[in-house]
Scaffold this active site. Sequence first.
Site, mmCIF file in Angstrom:
data_model
loop_
_atom_site.group_PDB
_atom_site.id
_atom_site.type_symbol
_atom_site.label_atom_id
_atom_site.label_comp_id
_atom_site.label_asym_id
_atom_site.label_seq_id
_atom_site.Cartn_x
_atom_site.Cartn_y
_atom_site.Cartn_z
ATOM 1 N N HIS A 369 0.750 -1.203 -0.087
ATOM 2 C CA HIS A 369 0.053 -0.015 -0.070
ATOM 3 C C HIS A 369 0.600 1.288 -0.136
ATOM 4 C CE1 HIS A 369 -3.889 -1.892 1.666
ATOM 5 N NE2 HIS A 369 -3.838 -2.039 0.314
ATOM 6 N N ARG A 512 -4.299 -3.856 -20.467
ATOM 7 C CA ARG A 512 -3.890 -5.114 -20.435
ATOM 8 C C ARG A 512 -4.567 -6.035 -19.254
ATOM 9 N NH1 ARG A 512 1.905 -6.134 -17.629
ATOM 10 N NH2 ARG A 512 0.859 -5.671 -15.603
ATOM 11 N N ASP A 634 9.756 -8.074 -17.826
ATOM 12 C CA ASP A 634 9.724 -9.520 -17.870
ATOM 13 C C ASP A 634 10.643 -10.199 -18.896
ATOM 14 O OD1 ASP A 634 8.245 -10.704 -15.614
ATOM 15 O OD2 ASP A 634 6.481 -9.741 -16.540
ATOM 16 N N CYS A 681 6.978 -1.231 -23.342
ATOM 17 C CA CYS A 681 6.215 -0.593 -22.412
ATOM 18 C C CYS A 681 6.701 -0.951 -20.889
ATOM 19 C CB CYS A 681 4.721 -1.051 -22.307
ATOM 20 S SG CYS A 681 4.456 -2.656 -21.813
HETATM 21 C C1 PEP Z 1 7.025 -5.713 -18.199
HETATM 22 O O1 PEP Z 1 7.034 -7.210 -17.731
HETATM 23 O O2 PEP Z 1 7.766 -5.180 -18.914
HETATM 24 C C2 PEP Z 1 5.742 -5.359 -17.961
HETATM 25 C C3 PEP Z 1 5.377 -3.930 -18.476
HETATM 26 O O3 PEP Z 1 4.752 -5.736 -17.252
HETATM 27 P P1 PEP Z 1 4.682 -5.726 -15.651
HETATM 28 O O4 PEP Z 1 6.059 -4.889 -15.129
HETATM 29 O O5 PEP Z 1 3.472 -5.286 -15.275
HETATM 30 O O6 PEP Z 1 5.176 -7.066 -15.231
HETATM 31 MG MG MG Z 2 5.402 -8.258 -17.355
#
Ligand code: PEP
Ligand code: MG
Length: 756
Positions: A369, A512, A634, A681
């Site tokens: 939080h 997403r 990721d 992103c």
């Molecule tokens: C990523 O993995 O780059 C992504 C945008 O997703 P998250 O950071 O929410 O896992």
């Molecule tokens: Mg991700």
Amino acid sequence: MAAAFDQAAPRRLLGRLRAVMAEAETPGGRLSGLVRLVAAELVAEVCSIYVMRPGEILELVATEGLRQGAVNRTRLRVGEGIVGIAAAQSLSLNLPDAQNHPAFAYRAETGEEAYSSMLAVPVVRAGQVLGVIAVQNRTTRLYAEDEVEALETVAMLLAELVAGLQRASEGGEAPRHLSATMTRVFEGVGLTPGIAMGRVVRHGVRVVAATTLAADPVAERQRLDRAVRAMQAGLDALLAGNGGLTAGSAETRDVLEAYRLIAADAGWLGRIADFVDAGLSAEAAVQRGMAELRARMRRVPDPYLRERLADLEDVAGRLLDALTGTGVADDLPPGFVLLARRLGPAELLDYHARGLAGLLLEEGSPTAHATIIARALEVPLLAGGRGAVDAAEGGETAVLDAEEGRLILRPDAEILAGYDAALAARTARRAALAEQATLPPVTADGVRISVLMNAGLLMDVAQLASSGADGIGLFRTEIAWLARGGLPDADAEEAFYARVVEAAGNRPVLFRTIDLGGDKLLPGFPHGSEENPALGWRSLRIGLDRPAMLRRQLRALLRAAAGRSLRVMFPMVTTVEEFRAAKAMLRAETASLRRTGRAPDHVLAGAMIEVPALLWQMPALLDEADFLSIGSNDLTQFLFAADRGNARVAARYDFLSAPVLDLLAEVAAQAREASVPVSLCGEAASRPLEALAVLGVGVTAVSMPAGAVPAVKAMVRSLDLGAFSRFLAGLRRSAAGGGSLRVEIAAWARDHGIIL
Ligand code: PEP
Ligand code: MG
């Protein structure tokens, strides 16, 4: 076999302790009386007290059961033996067979070879370990929970006594170790970017000087009840003011509402009342409750649940403040750096109102939080840096650098001067960037770049206009669920998305679908326990296995975007078959809504590229996808097999290296060939140098946290993309191995006047 500790024992023990304290005339007499009494009450053959001496040495100062000749002679280093480990980890250790524990440190002078079991409890005062109290038995036995609790309560009482003893033996305040005057650096992970420099304030280090035992438990109970009411009223007032956060933000309200429920939680308050009824003072009872919470937190593997416990600890601190008439001090130094193990959202709001510049949370996590609120308040936040809270003293200077992931405690003049200059330049730069925020991101050679922002809460969306972003390139729908602490109902979910769409106006939003699992665990959701959660049941895998849930979300998104365009992307796609299955659900929901006439005009389906396996399915994927978005967080984690949240491996591999850049170039080339738009992103795009490289390999849409948009736009406007792309292609070709190309790229940028 030793007899069990009986039910009426806590109260009786405290009453007797009070008598021992009153009767003995010297501190030494009190310690001897105490060990005798505890041994008798806990039916232990041994009870010993070890006190911390300068140089991190634990010295045996009183014992019942061990040889008296060992007193003031037996010494253990912190970390040595069971007693040393209890001190080092500030943790109670309950060992049925301590003798055969690998860490057992045998000291012949004590005669302890006769004893098998051991319960060692640290003596802690104001967050500092002052010593250890331990009981031992000949038989092999696990001490019962109420015995552990009783010894922990005794340890609290002992803390005051030991603090007095230490002052007496040291002739005043404890001397600081030499190392305490030197610069120290603590590594962590930046969760909210930024740099802060200021005086240290340590959170949660309250010195409560009240007595431990209450003379009149009934009157004490009334005092506690009054303090609970005062604490709750104070909280209501604070939450009503919302701490300056965007008024009316649904998620903030949800976070704070969940917190208010915790503050009123009867189970927890009942536990404290029990301690008071047993004879503890109200302050001691709350501290006892806090100690229990900390111990529980260490054992809870579920990060989300752990955060709720952190909220509870925050409330406990407020209750203590209500009892002692203190609170977050009003006279905090301006622009202070707050060091805390954990922090609840209300406390963060309090500190923010008093000039907080930066925050270190030793046990911070992306879903806390406090993290959600810190992001909204734009407070630089560093998670990790274990040991910083203990190593620092209030009033010392610290630099918190959430960009580089470090806290520098007691920086020397040179470091300070460096950061001073960096901060001044940064402030000036921000002002200059803000002036250009509305200018379009077109490169010097005329290429229109799409600079988008990432969002997850309505308060993020509010930054669309001020940041100058072209739209939302990643809307993380799970964030609101996590902030709420559960699945929203279908209507609330639709209304929420409708507000996002509304707030974005003409700008596109890439929604997403839920990306739960990994480190994003929803309370009450059957996540199960996994060895490798990042590689486990998460994201689209959950959605495909729980189609009703995913379809419900898709329906909510479709309804919210009725009459407009809807862009939906699926995370963690690993095979094209998975993407097809997800798309089929989207299509089915769209068709069914079209029949009722409430569907969007256009529905586009995209896949996130986060799993390397997808790279060898590109032709089929490009046939299916309306757009692609590269999740660099990721993707690089899986590409390098390096946990994205682990500070120890964070700096080991560089995004600016051939493996990553060649991969991005390949994706961009194939997508261009197939006329499928592709964006990136992940957090990589938030750093201008990384964003520069992303553009250089042909990805011309980048999405990042709102705060990073102005700087990336400025970089774009200063860039000759054609020239840089040629340079980068050559550099990639000449790269031998997977090492960093950062220096070369930065040098080119500098030589060509790129604004970074
Ligand atoms: C990523 O993995 O780059 C992504 C945008 O997703 P998250 O950071 O929410 O896992
Ligand atoms: Mg991700």
